[in-house]
Design an enzyme around this catalytic site. Sequence first.
Site, PDB file in Angstrom:
ATOM      1  CD  GLU A  63      -1.602  -2.433   1.479  1.00  0.00           C
ATOM      2  OE1 GLU A  63      -2.484  -3.296   1.183  1.00  0.00           O
ATOM      3  OE2 GLU A  63      -0.614  -2.558   1.743  1.00  0.00           O
TER       4      GLU A  63
ATOM      5  CG  ASP B   8      -6.586  -1.535   4.328  1.00  0.00           C
ATOM      6  OD1 ASP B   8      -5.834  -2.194   3.578  1.00  0.00           O
ATOM      7  OD2 ASP B   8      -7.423  -1.117   4.032  1.00  0.00           O
TER       8      ASP B   8
END
Length: 364
Positions: free
Chosen positions: A145, A153
């Site tokens: 990410e 996440d």
Amino acid sequence: MTETTSVLEKDQEIITETEGSVGVIRLNRPKALNAITLDMVRFMSAALDRFEADPAVGLILLEGAGERGLCAGGDIRGLYESIRAGGDLGKVFWREEYILNARLASLRKPYVAFMDGIVMGGGVGLSAHGRHRVVTERTTLAMPETGIGFFPDVGGTWLLSRAPGQLGTYYGLSGQSMNGSEAIRCGFADTLVPSEKLKELRDALIRLGPQATNGMVRGVLAHFSIPRPPAPIEAHKPLIDAAMAHDSAADIIAALERDASEFAQATAKLLQTKSPTSLKVTLRLLREAKASTSLRECLVREYGAALEIFINRDFPEGIRAAVIDKDRSPKWSPATLDEVTTEMVEAYFVPRGVDELVFPAREA
């Protein structure tokens, strides 16, 4: 011959059915590497409702359609389009996805995830929180990410923060991938099975019957598993533990640059291509996750940080560079770590959305 009975309508994006006493959930977007959408999250949640309530279902199996992998993550193209249009898809998607992630960690029935091939981002959230996580020699697992202006996440900060030493910090900041052996070493998986044996394993799980227990599932997995080879990342662990122990992204990069090894130099250069804001936010999330006591606590923190993404331009810019224009040249703003102020980072940690994440009662 195994009897197959559909228990939910077969949708283009996800297929749920019973095979013998196994409730099968198959992610079914092979052309998109089974990237998950909001509808898929909802179909999967509904399937879990059915399978948990059905006494004829002994265990639940997650798998991906196609030959390339389980799931490449969330449908970030859809999120990009929503952000550009001023929509709230991200807020709704992350909320329902994180609730599903928490649920998978506390299912009453055995949950088996076949993590064959590519498993990234949201795909990790659908598999690595389960009780029985199967990787193969083809597994490529990553939380990439920071390369799109986001942060690990779906409970990734919980998992990464519990990897040995500073391996989780390395993987979380760099976005580098793990093979199956490394995934087991870092706590993202449990069992290594040759990909050619997955069909036999699947059939054996189906034969367990409606009274399947986690102990019975472990016994079957042990029969098909092979010893885990040494994890290649172990060769660099002393350096990683030393460099990544710093609580400043700039200090981490500086420590890597002081080391003359090819690995250290390459890692330092790689980190400097990531979103500076994402590096600082990710490091803070990982440090706070280390002190946390539950996956749910980490999901709440990640959700609050995710809501700040709508204000930060790096996320849409990262998606643009990676999947829209595909120029692989994101223009981060701020462009350097020095320009990312303490106030900018603190904005990701203002409590928000706490009342929106209504987790299911713990059942396992």
